[in-house]
Design a protein around this motif. Structure first.
Motif, PDB file in Angstrom:
ATOM      1  N   LYS A   1       0.807  -1.266  -0.061  1.00 49.74           N
ATOM      2  CA  LYS A   1       0.146  -0.007  -0.050  1.00 49.74           C
ATOM      3  C   LYS A   1       0.636   1.318  -0.120  1.00 49.74           C
ATOM      4  N   THR A   2       2.161   1.122   0.017  1.00 47.66           N
ATOM      5  CA  THR A   2       3.065   2.298   0.113  1.00 47.66           C
ATOM      6  C   THR A   2       3.913   2.559  -0.878  1.00 47.66           C
ATOM      7  N   TYR A   3       4.092   1.548  -1.776  1.00 46.60           N
ATOM      8  CA  TYR A   3       4.829   1.647  -3.140  1.00 46.60           C
ATOM      9  C   TYR A   3       3.852   1.896  -4.386  1.00 46.60           C
ATOM     10  N   ARG A   4       4.041   2.788  -5.118  1.00 49.47           N
ATOM     11  CA  ARG A   4       3.361   2.795  -6.371  1.00 49.47           C
ATOM     12  C   ARG A   4       4.265   2.968  -7.639  1.00 49.47           C
ATOM     13  N   LYS A   5       3.789   2.824  -8.621  1.00 48.82           N
ATOM     14  CA  LYS A   5       4.588   2.894  -9.936  1.00 48.82           C
ATOM     15  C   LYS A   5       5.080   4.160 -10.074  1.00 48.82           C
ATOM     16  N   GLY A   6       6.137   4.203 -10.414  1.00 46.34           N
ATOM     17  CA  GLY A   6       7.105   5.427 -10.582  1.00 46.34           C
ATOM     18  C   GLY A   6       7.782   5.945  -9.441  1.00 46.34           C
ATOM     19  N   CYS A   7       7.651   5.237  -8.075  1.00 46.56           N
ATOM     20  CA  CYS A   7       8.380   5.813  -6.949  1.00 46.56           C
ATOM     21  C   CYS A   7       9.774   5.549  -7.172  1.00 46.56           C
ATOM     22  N   PRO A   8      10.606   6.378  -6.625  1.00 44.82           N
ATOM     23  CA  PRO A   8      12.031   6.368  -6.788  1.00 44.82           C
ATOM     24  C   PRO A   8      12.810   5.161  -6.021  1.00 44.82           C
ATOM     25  N   VAL A   9      12.285   4.404  -5.148  1.00 47.32           N
ATOM     26  CA  VAL A   9      12.806   3.602  -4.525  1.00 47.32           C
ATOM     27  C   VAL A   9      11.758   2.265  -4.384  1.00 47.32           C
ATOM     28  N   GLY A  10      12.225   1.088  -4.692  1.00 50.99           N
ATOM     29  CA  GLY A  10      11.447  -0.027  -4.576  1.00 50.99           C
ATOM     30  C   GLY A  10      11.788  -0.915  -3.298  1.00 50.99           C
ATOM     31  N   ALA A  11      11.128  -2.095  -3.412  1.00 44.97           N
ATOM     32  CA  ALA A  11      11.523  -3.015  -2.329  1.00 44.97           C
ATOM     33  C   ALA A  11      12.770  -3.620  -2.088  1.00 44.97           C
ATOM     34  N   SER A  12      13.410  -3.600  -3.486  1.00 44.09           N
ATOM     35  CA  SER A  12      14.617  -4.129  -3.284  1.00 44.09           C
ATOM     36  C   SER A  12      15.979  -3.352  -2.895  1.00 44.09           C
ATOM     37  N   LYS A  13      15.591  -2.030  -2.470  1.00 47.55           N
ATOM     38  CA  LYS A  13      16.629  -1.239  -2.027  1.00 47.55           C
ATOM     39  C   LYS A  13      16.042  -0.936  -0.333  1.00 47.55           C
ATOM     40  N   LEU A  14      15.168  -1.727   0.055  1.00 43.20           N
ATOM     41  CA  LEU A  14      14.337  -1.213   1.264  1.00 43.20           C
ATOM     42  C   LEU A  14      14.743  -2.632   2.208  1.00 43.20           C
ATOM     43  N   SER A  15      14.910  -2.378   3.573  1.00 41.40           N
ATOM     44  CA  SER A  15      14.987  -3.225   4.698  1.00 41.40           C
ATOM     45  C   SER A  15      13.731  -3.237   5.602  1.00 41.40           C
ATOM     46  N   THR A  16      13.242  -4.385   5.891  1.00 43.55           N
ATOM     47  CA  THR A  16      12.180  -4.416   6.812  1.00 43.55           C
ATOM     48  C   THR A  16      12.907  -4.734   8.180  1.00 43.55           C
ATOM     49  N   ILE A  17      12.753  -3.853   9.302  1.00 45.13           N
ATOM     50  CA  ILE A  17      13.274  -4.167  10.624  1.00 45.13           C
ATOM     51  C   ILE A  17      12.261  -4.309  11.650  1.00 45.13           C
ATOM     52  N   HIS A  18      12.249  -5.633  12.295  1.00 43.88           N
ATOM     53  CA  HIS A  18      11.287  -5.902  13.329  1.00 43.88           C
ATOM     54  C   HIS A  18      12.142  -5.575  14.486  1.00 43.88           C
ATOM     55  N   LEU A  19      11.452  -4.647  15.693  1.00 38.89           N
ATOM     56  CA  LEU A  19      12.160  -4.393  16.844  1.00 38.89           C
ATOM     57  C   LEU A  19      11.136  -4.018  17.984  1.00 38.89           C
ATOM     58  N   ASN A  20      11.419  -4.382  19.067  1.00 42.45           N
ATOM     59  CA  ASN A  20      10.573  -4.135  20.224  1.00 42.45           C
ATOM     60  C   ASN A  20      10.700  -2.722  20.837  1.00 42.45           C
ATOM     61  N   TYR A  21       9.558  -2.232  21.324  1.00 48.62           N
ATOM     62  CA  TYR A  21       9.433  -0.875  21.847  1.00 48.62           C
ATOM     63  C   TYR A  21       8.731  -1.035  23.098  1.00 48.62           C
ATOM     64  N   LEU A  22       8.885   0.325  23.957  1.00 47.79           N
ATOM     65  CA  LEU A  22       8.093   0.708  25.224  1.00 47.79           C
ATOM     66  C   LEU A  22       6.847   1.235  24.772  1.00 47.79           C
ATOM     67  N   GLY A  23       5.588   0.700  24.930  1.00 51.27           N
ATOM     68  CA  GLY A  23       4.589   1.549  24.526  1.00 51.27           C
ATOM     69  C   GLY A  23       3.995   2.408  25.617  1.00 51.27           C
ATOM     70  N   TYR A  24       3.073   3.307  25.326  1.00 50.61           N
ATOM     71  CA  TYR A  24       2.389   4.072  26.409  1.00 50.61           C
ATOM     72  C   TYR A  24       1.843   3.426  27.542  1.00 50.61           C
ATOM     73  N   ASP A  25       1.450   2.091  27.354  1.00 52.59           N
ATOM     74  CA  ASP A  25       0.936   1.425  28.453  1.00 52.59           C
ATOM     75  C   ASP A  25       2.043   0.853  29.337  1.00 52.59           C
TER      76      ASP A  25
END
Length: 466
Positions: free
Chosen positions: A295-319
């Motif tokens: 939903k965030t990549y569209r045709k003609g975008c300057p960067v595609g999935a091949s140049k990106l990394s998906t980082i999964h990490l933990n964070y402290l929530g507001y709760d």
């Protein structure tokens, strides 16, 4: 004619003559009869006087004294002084997991022995305790033997004896037999610290070893113990499981293992041990897939999935709890992002949400209103449809968008709920400042913070300018 005198008359005459001369009395005085020795036999009543017909006949000699037979009460009491000659006792383990040992609450004491009592006579087994001897089992004699059992309970030294009632009223008692009852126990082992979002691996064993025993893992949350998970021991008595209680919290807990005892209504429990759920970034980097940017990549975008990394990490929530989030960024900037959020977590800087922008259809105003933290999103600058956002290149990051609002060139604040956070002093939960851990870490890695822009302001925005 001279007639012969009868022999009896002659004897009487001779006796009379001796009496007249005093010879009989003198002999009695000179040679006294020896005093009779005391008889070993009990005293008896005197014999009745002889009848006239019996007078003059010698009395029959008295019977010699006869010792008491072994069946008399006196001899039976003597036998009780040597119990092994009359009543024996043997104690052996039965039905337990170890053939030649006694263990607490497992199997039975098997009592047996021989006894010189009639069939049907009662034999009771007694155990010694602090108050003396207490009967714990009773059985009847059969063919000169007896057998009975008793469940094993407490650990320690147990001393037993057998007692039977004799026919003459005197009890017979066996020699004492002492046995050692080993302690049954359960162990538990786990790490003292665990990632708040991961299950705690727990292992242990029961002694003596046996399989098929249900083990309960209990967790103490500071108020009470509660069961977290149950498992079953393997044939060697070991168990392995995991505990998820408290996931997400940053808190100290207690842990113990227990199982239900066999012979008594009680629980066998391990000593308690502490473990703490801690904040861990636990960053994992994956190659970005087309689904990650559906939903965030569209045709003609300057960067595609091949140049990106998906980082999964933990964070402290507001709760106040830990959560797992995702950031998509240009591949060559992944270490800078990991380092920045690591510093933020160390300082307990909270993040409201960290969802993939796909969740909001790639619509930036929607995800800003949802207070989402994100990276890559191929789009135009909000409030300026003629310019591509740095997010389209995977080089920008927006953080806690409500507490850190954005003011466009026309003076409009995004999202609208962020207007109340225009006043930046004092900083409240989730608000970024020039001295915030995330700001300083990213600044050290050549990210510019939009809070420094003037006259425009973009407190949520970080942009790489290396």
């Amino acid at each position: 004619m001279v007639r012969a005198r009868p022999a009896r008359a002659l004897a009487c005459g001779l006796l009379a003559g001796l009496l007249s001369w005093g010879l009989v009395g003198q002999a009695g005085a000179e040679t006294p009869s020896p005093a009779p020795e005391p008889s070993a036999t009990p005293a008896v009543s005197p014999a009745p006087a002889e009848t006239p017909a019996a007078q003059g006949r010698p009395s029959a000699p008295s019977s010699p004294s006869v010792p008491s037979s072994p069946s008399t009460p006196a001899s039976r009491a003597a036998a009780a002084d040597d119990p092994s000659a009359f009543l024996t006792l043997a104690v052996a383990p039965r039905g337990g997991p170890v053939a030649d040992a006694f263990y607490e609450d497992l199997g039975s004491f098997a009592f047996s022995g021989s006894v010189a009592l009639a069939d049907g006579s009662q034999v009771r087994v007694e155990r010694r305790d602090a108050s003396g001897w207490t009967a714990v089992a009773t059985t009847a004699v059969t063919a000169g033997a007896y057998a009975v059992s008793l469940p094993v309970e407490a650990a320690g030294t147990a001393t037993f004896r057998a007692r039977g009632a004799g026919t003459e009223g005197a009890d017979v008692v066996s020699a004492e037999v002492g046995v050692e009852v080993e302690d049954s126990r359960i162990t538990v082992s786990a790490a003292s610290k665990v990632d708040s979002l991961k299950s705690l691996t727990v292992r242990g064993a029961i002694v003596p070893a046996r399989g098929g025993v249900t083990v309960h893992l209990d967790v103490h949350d500071g108020t009470r113990w509660s069961n977290s998970v149950s498992t079953t021991t393997a044939a060697d008595g070991s168990y392995l499981t995991s505990v998820s209680t408290g996931k997400g919290r940053l808190k100290k807990y207690g842990l113990r293992a227990s199982y239900r005892a066999t012979n008594r209504p009680r629980w066998e429990r391990s000593p308690g041990m502490p473990f703490t759920r801690i904040a861990v970034l636990d960053a994992e980097v994956d190659d970005t897939t087309s689904a990650d940017v559906a939903k965030t990549y569209r045709k003609g975008c300057p960067v595609g999935a091949s140049k990106l990394s998906t980082i999964h990490l933990n964070y402290l929530g507001y709760d106040g709890r830990m959560h797992r989030g995702v950031i998509i960024i240009r591949t060559d900037l992944r270490q800078e992002i990991i380092r920045g959020f690591g510093k933020a977590l160390d300082k307990r800087f909270p993040i409201a949400k960290m969802n993939n922008p796909n969740t909001y259809g790639g619509n930036d105003p929607k995800q800003m209103a949802a207070n989402n933290t994100s990276g890559f999103n191929c789009r135009k600058v909000v409030g300026n449809p003629y310019k591509m956002s740095p997010h389209s290149y995977g080089t920008a990051l927006d953080v806690n968008t409500v507490q850190n609002p954005y003011r466009d060139a026309r003076g409009k604040w995004w999202p609208s709920a962020g207007k109340k956070y225009r006043d930046r002093s004092p900083l409240k939960k989730g608000m970024l400042g020039s001295g915030s851990a995330l700001t300083t870490s990213l600044a050290g890695d050549k990210f510019f913070w939009g809070g420094r822009w003037n006259p425009g302001r973009d407190y949520q925005h970080f942009e790489y300018r290396g």
